[in-house]
Design an enzyme around this catalytic site. Structure first.
Site, short mmCIF file in Angstrom:
data_model
loop_
_atom_site.label_atom_id
_atom_site.label_comp_id
_atom_site.label_asym_id
_atom_site.label_seq_id
_atom_site.Cartn_x
_atom_site.Cartn_y
_atom_site.Cartn_z
N ASP A 115 -15.29 36.26 38.99
CA ASP A 115 -14.30 35.28 39.47
C ASP A 115 -13.85 35.51 40.90
OD1 ASP A 115 -12.86 37.65 38.49
OD2 ASP A 115 -11.05 36.47 38.87
N ASP A 143 -13.44 41.37 41.67
CA ASP A 143 -13.77 42.35 40.64
C ASP A 143 -15.01 41.88 39.87
OD1 ASP A 143 -12.79 40.30 39.14
OD2 ASP A 143 -11.09 41.38 38.32
N TYR A 186 -5.55 35.60 33.62
CA TYR A 186 -5.73 34.15 33.58
C TYR A 186 -5.05 33.57 32.35
CZ TYR A 186 -8.72 34.57 37.59
OH TYR A 186 -9.20 34.83 38.86
N GLU A 202 -8.45 38.64 49.27
CA GLU A 202 -9.38 38.42 48.14
C GLU A 202 -9.83 36.96 48.10
OE1 GLU A 202 -7.91 39.62 44.28
OE2 GLU A 202 -9.95 39.67 43.45
#
Ligand SMILES: *[C@@H]1O[C@H](CO)[C@@H](O)[C@H](O)[C@H]1NC(C)=O
Length: 461
Positions: free
Chosen positions: A79, A82, A233, A440
């Protein structure tokens, strides 16, 4: 979610609302921005990589994903920075790539970016087909354990952390994850219709099955597998938005009104939740909250137009009913109380896109590999560590942290990655790998950008 991320979705959605065909001064090379933004998806690939992989510093990874559950869940996308795979945001990424292709595909034909966009989508939908291969009873929602993953700073190619699989089923439902998968597969079936008709058919029939599951066995995956997906999430906005959104996409894909009752019912429940204060105002359109996207999609066929406009007025900078905050250099646009010319929406979207490409006080492009100045310390395990090409021997879980913490630039360029961006409240940006909110990237931020750039390829002065 940072302001920058919100903007990205807003930009795309506003473009969809505007039917204006206007010319704009080209501050940026949107064709290059488009092709660059698509490369990022190759950096996020999990599974066996194809021979035409362009980011060659990435290699095969997670080839046994699914095995712990006795199924095949290889492939798909990590995603963000990571190495976990989450079906809920992954499906939203697919829906956004498909929507980008459907609406703005004509801007992609130049330079064959249409094919690259379609293949970025297929990499995703191939995984979603595996995640739904065990319907009518089961949908796979996640592979990997975020906690054991996050205690490592490790290349996906080296991963030896547990790869548990998490599923929702008829007894432990997950209407948001299944509903979003239905939306993704239905949207992708439209995108693939002429390019690969057989694949398009497969996607559509699976979309219907996923929607049936989502709608018949209603419940949030919070309650079924929240111990695994939360807080990463977690579903905050409830699942009625995914039921509305999924139904709206199925109507579009089947060119019918078969799902209209489901759509209207879900929207009624969404609104009820908002009135009760258990749901927030629509100031963003995101992997979690699809209210605005649903309204805009439906407004294209003359439904829920008032709701779509309310969203625009909540986000346009000088709108009297604005609720979104921007960093100082972004306050440039006006919005009338009720009506505003469509070109204002395009102008707003363009200003936001240009800001991200480097038209900002720092002159910093927030997309890696675009422009003379871009982030060098992207919060991303694979990109920060040496490639398997350069360092073939194994780097263990904890041994990678020296690469997270050192000041040097990343070892590999994660070309096309759009990072979190400046902090809210100022236009400052710390190019610091340890500040994940700023450095990120995520797949679901890049995906709507593909459509935004494609639009501006085709709309110039
Ligand atoms: C899911 O969990 C989060 C965090 O506990 C909570 O805020 C949210 O309301 C829950 N959503 C649903 C649909 O239950």
């Amino acid at each position: 979610m940072s302001m920058e991320r919100i903007c990205v979705f807003v930009c795309g959605v506003l473009l969809l609302m505007s039917t204006a065909s206007v010319g704009w001064e080209q501050k940026h090379d949107y064709k290059l921005a488009l092709s660059t933004s698509l490369l990022f998806f190759e950096g996020q690939r999990s599974g066996k990589l194809p021979p035409n992989q362009r980011l060659t510093w990435r290699k095969d990874s997670a080839l046994r994903d699914g095995q712990e559950g006795g199924v095949d869940l290889t492939g798909g996308y990590y995603d963000a920075g990571d190495n976990v795979k989450y079906s809920f945001p992954m499906a939203f990424t697919a829906t956004m790539l498909a929507w980008s292709i459907i609406e703005f595909g004509d801007g992609m034909a130049m330079g064959n970016e249409w094919i690259n966009a379609a293949e970025a989508l297929r990499w995703n939908t191939d995984f979603l087909l595996k995640a739904t291969a065990h319907l009518p009873n089961t949908v796979y929602a996640m592979v990997g354990n975020p906690n054991s993953d996050h205690i490592c700073w490790e290349r996906p190619e080296d991963m030896e952390t547990p790869r548990p699989v998490y599923a929702v089923n008829t007894a432990h439902p997950g209407s948001e994850v299944a509903g979003e998968i239905a939306a993704a597969l239905a949207a992708a079936s439209i995108a693939f219709k002429t390019y690969d008709a057989a694949y398009s058919q497969r996607l559509l029939s699976k979309a219907k099955q996923a929607y049936y599951f989502a709608n018949t066995y209603q419940g949030s995956y919070n309650d079924s597998i929240g111990y695994a997906v939360c807080p990463f999430y977690c579903d905050f906005s409830g699942y009625h938005d995914e039921l509305a959104w999924g139904g709206a996409w199925l109507n579009k894909a089947t060119n019918s009104k078969k799902y209209q009752n489901h759509v209207d019912t879900a929207i009624r429940k969404m609104k009820l939740m908002q009135e009760e204060g258990t749901n927030y105002i629509d100031t963003e359109f995101s992997w979690d909250n699809k209210h605005a996207g649903t309204y805009v999609l439906l407004s294209q066929i003359g439904q829920y137009e008032k709701e779509a406009q309310t969203f625009a007025c909540a986000v346009l900078p000088e709108s009297p009913t604005r609720t979104v905050k921007y960093t100082p250099a972004r306050q440039t646009i006006t919005c009338g109380n009720t009506q505003f010319p469509p070109w204002k929406l395009v102008e707003f979207a363009k200003n936001q896109a240009d800001y991200i490409l480097g038209t900002n006080p720092l002159g910093m492009s927030y997309m890696v590999g675009y422009g003379p100045k871009f982030p060098q310390h992207v919060h991303h395990r694979a990109a920060s560590l040496p490639s398997v090409n350069a360092h073939p021997s194994f780097i263990a879980c904890g041994d990678g942290f020296s690469y997270l913490n050192r000041p040097n630039p990343n070892m590999n360029e994660l070309t096309g990655a759009i990072v979190g961006g400046p902090n809210s409240g100022t236009d400052n940006f710390a190019d610091d790998r340890r500040q994940s909110a700023q450095t990120e990237p995520t797949t679901y931020v890049n995906a709507p950008f593909v459509g935004v750039f494609a639009y501006f390829v085709n709309h110039k002065k």
